[in-house]
Write a protein that holds these residues in place. Sequence first.
Motif, PDB file in Angstrom:
ATOM      1  N   LEU A  56       0.806  -1.220   0.000  1.00  0.00           N
ATOM      2  CA  LEU A  56       0.000   0.000   0.000  1.00  0.00           C
ATOM      3  C   LEU A  56       0.838   1.269   0.000  1.00  0.00           C
ATOM      4  O   LEU A  56       0.291   2.366  -0.139  1.00  0.00           O
ATOM      5  N   PHE A  57       2.155   1.136   0.144  1.00  0.00           N
ATOM      6  CA  PHE A  57       3.007   2.321   0.176  1.00  0.00           C
ATOM      7  C   PHE A  57       2.937   3.019  -1.179  1.00  0.00           C
ATOM      8  O   PHE A  57       3.204   2.401  -2.218  1.00  0.00           O
ATOM      9  N   PRO A  58       2.585   4.296  -1.218  1.00  0.00           N
ATOM     10  CA  PRO A  58       2.213   4.931  -2.497  1.00  0.00           C
ATOM     11  C   PRO A  58       3.361   5.241  -3.445  1.00  0.00           C
ATOM     12  O   PRO A  58       3.148   5.285  -4.656  1.00  0.00           O
ATOM     13  N   LEU A  59       4.573   5.469  -2.958  1.00  0.00           N
ATOM     14  CA  LEU A  59       5.648   5.927  -3.844  1.00  0.00           C
ATOM     15  C   LEU A  59       5.993   4.920  -4.937  1.00  0.00           C
ATOM     16  O   LEU A  59       6.057   5.291  -6.120  1.00  0.00           O
ATOM     17  N   PRO A  60       6.242   3.639  -4.625  1.00  0.00           N
ATOM     18  CA  PRO A  60       6.493   2.680  -5.719  1.00  0.00           C
ATOM     19  C   PRO A  60       5.282   2.470  -6.609  1.00  0.00           C
ATOM     20  O   PRO A  60       5.436   2.217  -7.808  1.00  0.00           O
ATOM     21  N   VAL A  61       4.082   2.581  -6.042  1.00  0.00           N
ATOM     22  CA  VAL A  61       2.875   2.419  -6.858  1.00  0.00           C
ATOM     23  C   VAL A  61       2.793   3.530  -7.909  1.00  0.00           C
ATOM     24  O   VAL A  61       2.506   3.285  -9.083  1.00  0.00           O
ATOM     25  N   MET A  62       3.083   4.764  -7.491  1.00  0.00           N
ATOM     26  CA  MET A  62       3.062   5.890  -8.428  1.00  0.00           C
ATOM     27  C   MET A  62       4.086   5.700  -9.536  1.00  0.00           C
ATOM     28  O   MET A  62       3.808   5.954 -10.713  1.00  0.00           O
ATOM     29  N   ALA A  63       5.279   5.255  -9.174  1.00  0.00           N
ATOM     30  CA  ALA A  63       6.312   5.025 -10.181  1.00  0.00           C
ATOM     31  C   ALA A  63       5.904   3.908 -11.138  1.00  0.00           C
ATOM     32  O   ALA A  63       6.106   4.018 -12.356  1.00  0.00           O
ATOM     33  N   PHE A  64       5.313   2.848 -10.588  1.00  0.00           N
ATOM     34  CA  PHE A  64       4.952   1.706 -11.431  1.00  0.00           C
ATOM     35  C   PHE A  64       3.861   2.086 -12.427  1.00  0.00           C
ATOM     36  O   PHE A  64       3.865   1.601 -13.568  1.00  0.00           O
ATOM     37  N   VAL A  65       2.936   2.946 -12.021  1.00  0.00           N
ATOM     38  CA  VAL A  65       1.900   3.403 -12.952  1.00  0.00           C
ATOM     39  C   VAL A  65       2.542   4.062 -14.166  1.00  0.00           C
ATOM     40  O   VAL A  65       2.153   3.809 -15.314  1.00  0.00           O
ATOM     41  N   LEU A  66       3.534   4.899 -13.926  1.00  0.00           N
ATOM     42  CA  LEU A  66       4.214   5.576 -15.030  1.00  0.00           C
ATOM     43  C   LEU A  66       5.023   4.603 -15.874  1.00  0.00           C
ATOM     44  O   LEU A  66       5.152   4.780 -17.086  1.00  0.00           O
ATOM     45  N   VAL A  67       5.567   3.582 -15.237  1.00  0.00           N
ATOM     46  CA  VAL A  67       6.342   2.579 -15.986  1.00  0.00           C
ATOM     47  C   VAL A  67       5.438   1.812 -16.950  1.00  0.00           C
ATOM     48  O   VAL A  67       5.743   1.685 -18.140  1.00  0.00           O
ATOM     49  N   VAL A  68       4.318   1.299 -16.443  1.00  0.00           N
ATOM     50  CA  VAL A  68       3.451   0.474 -17.309  1.00  0.00           C
ATOM     51  C   VAL A  68       2.686   1.321 -18.316  1.00  0.00           C
ATOM     52  O   VAL A  68       2.197   0.797 -19.325  1.00  0.00           O
ATOM     53  N   GLU A  73       8.384  10.773 -10.305  1.00  0.00           N
ATOM     54  CA  GLU A  73       7.904  11.726 -11.273  1.00  0.00           C
ATOM     55  C   GLU A  73       8.843  11.856 -12.467  1.00  0.00           C
ATOM     56  O   GLU A  73       8.412  12.188 -13.560  1.00  0.00           O
ATOM     57  N   ARG A  74      10.129  11.622 -12.283  1.00  0.00           N
ATOM     58  CA  ARG A  74      11.066  11.753 -13.395  1.00  0.00           C
ATOM     59  C   ARG A  74      10.809  10.725 -14.480  1.00  0.00           C
ATOM     60  O   ARG A  74      11.223  10.908 -15.628  1.00  0.00           O
ATOM     61  N   THR A  75      10.134   9.634 -14.145  1.00  0.00           N
ATOM     62  CA  THR A  75       9.832   8.632 -15.166  1.00  0.00           C
ATOM     63  C   THR A  75       8.719   9.082 -16.092  1.00  0.00           C
ATOM     64  O   THR A  75       8.439   8.420 -17.085  1.00  0.00           O
ATOM     65  N   SER A  76       8.038  10.189 -15.769  1.00  0.00           N
ATOM     66  CA  SER A  76       6.912  10.624 -16.584  1.00  0.00           C
ATOM     67  C   SER A  76       7.348  11.335 -17.855  1.00  0.00           C
ATOM     68  O   SER A  76       6.552  11.547 -18.753  1.00  0.00           O
ATOM     69  N   ALA A  77       8.615  11.736 -17.943  1.00  0.00           N
ATOM     70  CA  ALA A  77       9.079  12.393 -19.143  1.00  0.00           C
ATOM     71  C   ALA A  77       9.078  11.412 -20.314  1.00  0.00           C
ATOM     72  O   ALA A  77       9.359  10.233 -20.148  1.00  0.00           O
ATOM     73  N   PRO A  78       8.740  11.896 -21.541  1.00  0.00           N
ATOM     74  CA  PRO A  78       8.737  10.993 -22.689  1.00  0.00           C
ATOM     75  C   PRO A  78      10.092  10.303 -22.843  1.00  0.00           C
ATOM     76  O   PRO A  78      11.137  10.939 -22.877  1.00  0.00           O
ATOM     77  N   GLY A  79      10.073   9.013 -22.965  1.00  0.00           N
ATOM     78  CA  GLY A  79      11.311   8.256 -23.090  1.00  0.00           C
ATOM     79  C   GLY A  79      12.136   8.221 -21.828  1.00  0.00           C
ATOM     80  O   GLY A  79      13.291   7.781 -21.849  1.00  0.00           O
TER      81      GLY A  79
END
Length: 218
Positions: free
Chosen positions: A14-26, A106-112
């Motif tokens: 339930l810890f939100p930080l990895p969940v947020m990153a994973f959403v951007l990854v997938v 959040e840095r993973t949200s940039a294109p590429g």
Amino acid sequence: MVLDLLMIGLAVTLFPLPVMAFVLVVASPQGVRKGLVFIVSWLACLVAVIGIVVLFTGGQPPAPRSPPSRTAQVVTLVIGLGLIGYAWYRRRRVLRGAPDTDGAAERTSAPGGVSVRSAAVLAPLLQPWGMVGAAAATVVHADLSDAGNVLALVVFCLLATSTLLAMELSMVFSPERAHRTLTGLHGWLKRHKEPAVIGVCLLLGLWLVSRSLYQLTS
């Protein structure tokens, strides 16, 4: 031990930080593949930690009230206090209006901005290591000759990964719908991240402190 591992596994998932990153990854191009790499790297960290502890104990729990047993309980107490302190620190930052410093996701949200390699690296970087450390201190008491204990370790790893697995499977079987849902989830977590981090850390910290104090004084 089993109940403690379930509580820790629930907090990790339930810890939100990895969940947020994973959403951007997938959600990125070839996201399913990158998400799988993230999950494998995440699981590898959990298995490695458990394996190191089991190697140290030989799969046999220390005797009650022995120095190794007491040490594990003290470590659990310290981690619990650390989680409570971290929750208090995050709460103070919110009250002061301090800027957000959780930039890795959040840095993973940039294109590429996310590749297969960076997905593999993000998983251990964003793992809540304090909680994983608490799990390691709990695994000290595991008896691998007991099938129930072995099952508990497997369930812990799956539970701690369950949110990521659910998101990955949703992208596999219903990518368009999952993309919309996960985008909404990311937005919600971004708005409510601080209360979620504070709540998860505080509740788990209180649990660990109360359990370790009970074990140390009984």
